[in-house]
Design an enzyme around this catalytic site. Structure first.
Site, PDB file in Angstrom:
ATOM      1  N   CYS A   1      40.920  36.037  49.158  1.00  0.00           N
ATOM      2  CA  CYS A   1      41.067  34.750  48.462  1.00  0.00           C
ATOM      3  C   CYS A   1      42.460  34.619  47.868  1.00  0.00           C
ATOM      4  CB  CYS A   1      39.997  34.650  47.373  1.00  0.00           C
ATOM      5  SG  CYS A   1      40.170  33.190  46.337  1.00  0.00           S
TER       6      CYS A   1
ATOM      7  N   CYS B   1      42.618  33.034  44.437  1.00  0.00           N
ATOM      8  CA  CYS B   1      42.241  33.961  43.357  1.00  0.00           C
ATOM      9  C   CYS B   1      43.351  34.975  43.078  1.00  0.00           C
ATOM     10  CB  CYS B   1      40.986  34.743  43.717  1.00  0.00           C
ATOM     11  SG  CYS B   1      39.666  33.796  44.449  1.00  0.00           S
ATOM     12  N   ASP B   2      43.900  35.569  44.113  1.00  0.00           N
ATOM     13  CA  ASP B   2      44.757  36.756  43.948  1.00  0.00           C
ATOM     14  C   ASP B   2      46.221  36.548  44.312  1.00  0.00           C
ATOM     15  OD1 ASP B   2      42.450  38.153  43.253  1.00  0.00           O
ATOM     16  OD2 ASP B   2      42.021  38.679  45.328  1.00  0.00           O
TER      17      ASP B   2
END
Ligand code: NAP
Length: 306
Positions: A136, A139-140
């Site tokens: 992701c 997300c990261d």
């Protein structure tokens, strides 16, 4: 329409979407049962750090956020109960849910069973998950500012991930197993126009290398037969998602295995709603799961009061 010997609502899945749907259904004064297959928390519980969920300006660990959400559902009197759901069928105007702990009847069902990213299944992937291996970019990606990363895949998700990362990372290699992308042409063109995105065609990742953090990828070119090493600090795997919908059989309309809903989270069957990653949706985030679940609970209530 209230279930006579059953529940008003059964929520399937104890992740963010499931706990949120249960909490909201309780606030609508419904009699709710929340079922979870293994451990509550879903995918969030596996995330090292979450920095894009509003209300936590310093970020929060995935397990802690998952536990807080579970606790909040429990405070409303709906602790997740362990049961694996195996089937669902009509029962008059209600629904009959088959589970490993027996059958349940409910007027409405909210499916929040989630999905998990498909894995490459190569050495190093599992060991370095969360240490440079990610599924992701939203997300990261932030953790790879000005670094060199790879994205694996050639679909819409992979190209969107690469485009997102192109705003953060210094260089992005997109590794695709063919010489043609599956992604929509407009996304392809955007990626081709981005100077810091480079394509590695006809290639598969055979190993992810690193001790405590990803350091490099071992690649195999399927056309030339050559093996090579690519130095990267992170690898984003975007080769599709596997939704938890097998147990539904042919009951609901699915698209690529995901449950099709309208904007009220109604599925193709009356009284069955879906929320979160199991739904056919362009973005799978904690924020979107929470929104879906809130609407699904309202729709379940509306369905019950008629
Ligand atoms: P996808 O469309 O199924 O694409 C998966 C990609 O990964 C394909 O390029 C595939 O290669 C590759 N792949 C699959 N298994 C692999 C393996 N074991 N090793 C290496 N490569 C592998 O999945 P997705 O991109 O996650 O998209 C899923 C659905 O969501 C699609 O319908 C997509 O259109 C939709 N979506 C839409 C948007 C948007 O509209 N903006 C954004 C994201 C997703 P091949 O091409 O060779 O099969």
């Amino acid at each position: 329409m209230l279930a006579k010997n059953g529940k008003d609502t059964i929520v399937v899945g104890g992740g963010v979407a499931g706990c949120t749907a249960a909490l909201y259904a309780k606030r609508y004064n419904l009699d709710v049962l929340l079922l979870e297959k293994t451990a509550p928390g879903g995918q969030v519980a596996t995330a090292a750090r979450i920095e894009n969920y509003p209300g936590f300006p310093d970020g929060i660990s995935g397990p802690e956020l998952a536990e807080r959400i579970r606790q909040q559902a429990e405070n409303y009197g709906v602790p997740p109960q362990l049961a694996e759901v195996t089937g669902l069928e009509a029962h008059g105007d209600d629904w009959l849910l088959h589970t490993s702990q027996g059958d349940y009847v409910a007027a409405t069902i909210i499916i929040a069973a989630g999905a998990h990213p498909r894995s490459l299944e190569v050495p190093g992937e599992e060991e370095l998950r969360g240490a440079g291996v990610s599924y992701c970019a939203t997300c990261d990606g932030f953790f790879f500012k000005d670094e060199t990363v790879a994205v694996v895949g050639g679909g819409d998700a992979a190209i969107e991930e690469a485009l997102y990362l192109s705003q953060l990372a210094a260089r992005i290699y997109v590794i695709h197993r063919r010489d043609e992308l599956r992604a929509q042409p407009y996304l392809q063109q955007q990626a081709f126009d981005q100077p810091n995105i480079q394509f590695i065609w006809d290639s598969v990742v055979t190993r992810i290398i690193g001790d405590e953090q990803v350091q490099a990828l071992e690649l195999h070119n399927k056309v030339s037969g050559e093996d090579s090493r690519l130095e990267v600090q992170g690898v984003f795997i975007a080769i599709g998602y596997v939704p938890a919908t097998k147990w539904l059989g042919e009951l609901l309309e699915l698209r690529n295995g995901f449950i099709v809903t309208d904007q009220l989270m109604r599925t193709s069957q009356p009284g069955i709603f879906a929320a979160g990653d199991v739904r056919d949706t362009p973005l799978r985030q904690i924020t979107t799961a929470v929104g879906d679940a809130t609407i699904a609970a309202r729709s379940a209530h509306r369905h019950i009061i008629g």
